[in-house]
Design a protein around this motif. Structure first.
Motif, PDB file in Angstrom:
ATOM      1  N   LEU A  68       0.803  -1.226   0.000  1.00  0.00           N
ATOM      2  CA  LEU A  68       0.000   0.000   0.000  1.00  0.00           C
ATOM      3  C   LEU A  68       0.835   1.275   0.000  1.00  0.00           C
ATOM      4  O   LEU A  68       0.308   2.368   0.127  1.00  0.00           O
ATOM      5  CB  LEU A  68      -0.935  -0.001   1.216  1.00  0.00           C
ATOM      6  N   SER A  69       2.132   1.159  -0.154  1.00  0.00           N
ATOM      7  CA  SER A  69       3.014   2.321  -0.076  1.00  0.00           C
ATOM      8  C   SER A  69       2.821   3.270  -1.257  1.00  0.00           C
ATOM      9  O   SER A  69       2.771   2.838  -2.411  1.00  0.00           O
ATOM     10  CB  SER A  69       4.468   1.868  -0.037  1.00  0.00           C
ATOM     11  N   PRO A  70       2.762   4.581  -0.971  1.00  0.00           N
ATOM     12  CA  PRO A  70       2.686   5.559  -2.063  1.00  0.00           C
ATOM     13  C   PRO A  70       4.012   5.685  -2.818  1.00  0.00           C
ATOM     14  O   PRO A  70       4.074   6.361  -3.839  1.00  0.00           O
ATOM     15  CB  PRO A  70       2.330   6.867  -1.340  1.00  0.00           C
ATOM     16  N   LEU A  71       5.070   5.020  -2.331  1.00  0.00           N
ATOM     17  CA  LEU A  71       6.368   5.065  -3.009  1.00  0.00           C
ATOM     18  C   LEU A  71       6.413   4.131  -4.223  1.00  0.00           C
ATOM     19  O   LEU A  71       7.253   4.289  -5.104  1.00  0.00           O
ATOM     20  CB  LEU A  71       7.483   4.676  -2.033  1.00  0.00           C
ATOM     21  N   VAL A  72       5.492   3.157  -4.272  1.00  0.00           N
ATOM     22  CA  VAL A  72       5.464   2.172  -5.355  1.00  0.00           C
ATOM     23  C   VAL A  72       5.024   2.846  -6.660  1.00  0.00           C
ATOM     24  O   VAL A  72       4.006   3.531  -6.706  1.00  0.00           O
ATOM     25  CB  VAL A  72       4.537   0.988  -5.001  1.00  0.00           C
ATOM     26  N   ASP A  73       5.811   2.649  -7.703  1.00  0.00           N
ATOM     27  CA  ASP A  73       5.530   3.206  -9.038  1.00  0.00           C
ATOM     28  C   ASP A  73       5.353   4.722  -9.015  1.00  0.00           C
ATOM     29  O   ASP A  73       4.623   5.281  -9.838  1.00  0.00           O
ATOM     30  CB  ASP A  73       4.288   2.554  -9.670  1.00  0.00           C
ATOM     31  N   ALA A  74       6.015   5.405  -8.089  1.00  0.00           N
ATOM     32  CA  ALA A  74       5.824   6.852  -7.950  1.00  0.00           C
ATOM     33  C   ALA A  74       6.966   7.675  -8.549  1.00  0.00           C
ATOM     34  O   ALA A  74       6.858   8.885  -8.661  1.00  0.00           O
ATOM     35  CB  ALA A  74       5.654   7.220  -6.479  1.00  0.00           C
TER      36      ALA A  74
END
Length: 181
Positions: A40-46
């Motif tokens: 659920l991390s906002p860092l993924v694919d960001a």
């Protein structure tokens, strides 16, 4: 200029692939020193792929780009491998979580928040009680029985999916009058 970076309390979301440093990064296990991004991390694919020209692997030796864009940080999220956990009408066969495909084989009353990779209801009804949330990465398949979402319950699905089967939403509203139609 920093590129593809998250620095707690420092960075802002910008055109260089940086992300707001005031958000919760949702690391896998921050307390134990595991700074890899959770599902659920906002860092993924960001991040921005155009600003990356480094190694083709991350700090663990995994592919550096997994998905459509590079992740922010030294770890690249590699997806979730879902294993089954079964509700037999009385108890779960193991712990539930975002890495578990929830198989329902009997009536279930959801009395606390429930997370899973996906859900298949083979038999029995699933009742989600007031104030409770089911959070899934993927879809719901109702092959037998029904899923009942009652007033003030939540169904959160992370990925864009199509649910199938008998899913019933019961909502309580105020009676309509001349002023609210």
């Amino acid at each position: 200029t920093a590129f593809n970076t998250y620095i707690k309390g420092k960075t802002t979301t910008d055109a260089y692939g940086n992300i707001d440093g005031s958000i919760e990064p949702s690391f896998t296990n921050y307390a134990a020193g595991d700074y890899s991004p959770s599902v659920l991390s906002p860092l993924v694919d960001a991040g921005k792929n155009s600003y990356y020209n480094g190694s083709i692997v991350d700090i663990r030796g995994e592919p550096r780009i997994y998905g459509s864009r590079i992740d922010i940080g030294t770890y690249e999220f590699q997806g979730v491998s879902c294993t089954e956990v079964v509700w037999d009408g009385t108890s779960w066969s193991g712990p539930t979580g975002l890495d578990k495909h929830l198989i329902i084989n009997g009536t279930l009353g959801v009395t606390s928040d429930l997370e899973g990779c996906s859900m298949t209801i083979n038999s029995g009804n699933v009742y989600v009680y007031i104030g409770k949330t089911i959070r899934l990465l993927n879809d719901i398949k109702v092959l037998g029985g029904s899923l009942y979402l009652n007033h003030s319950t939540n169904l959160v699905q992370i990925n864009d999916v199509v649910n199938t089967g008998n899913i019933i939403v019961n909502v309580t509203t105020k009676p309509m009058d001349k002023s609210n139609h």
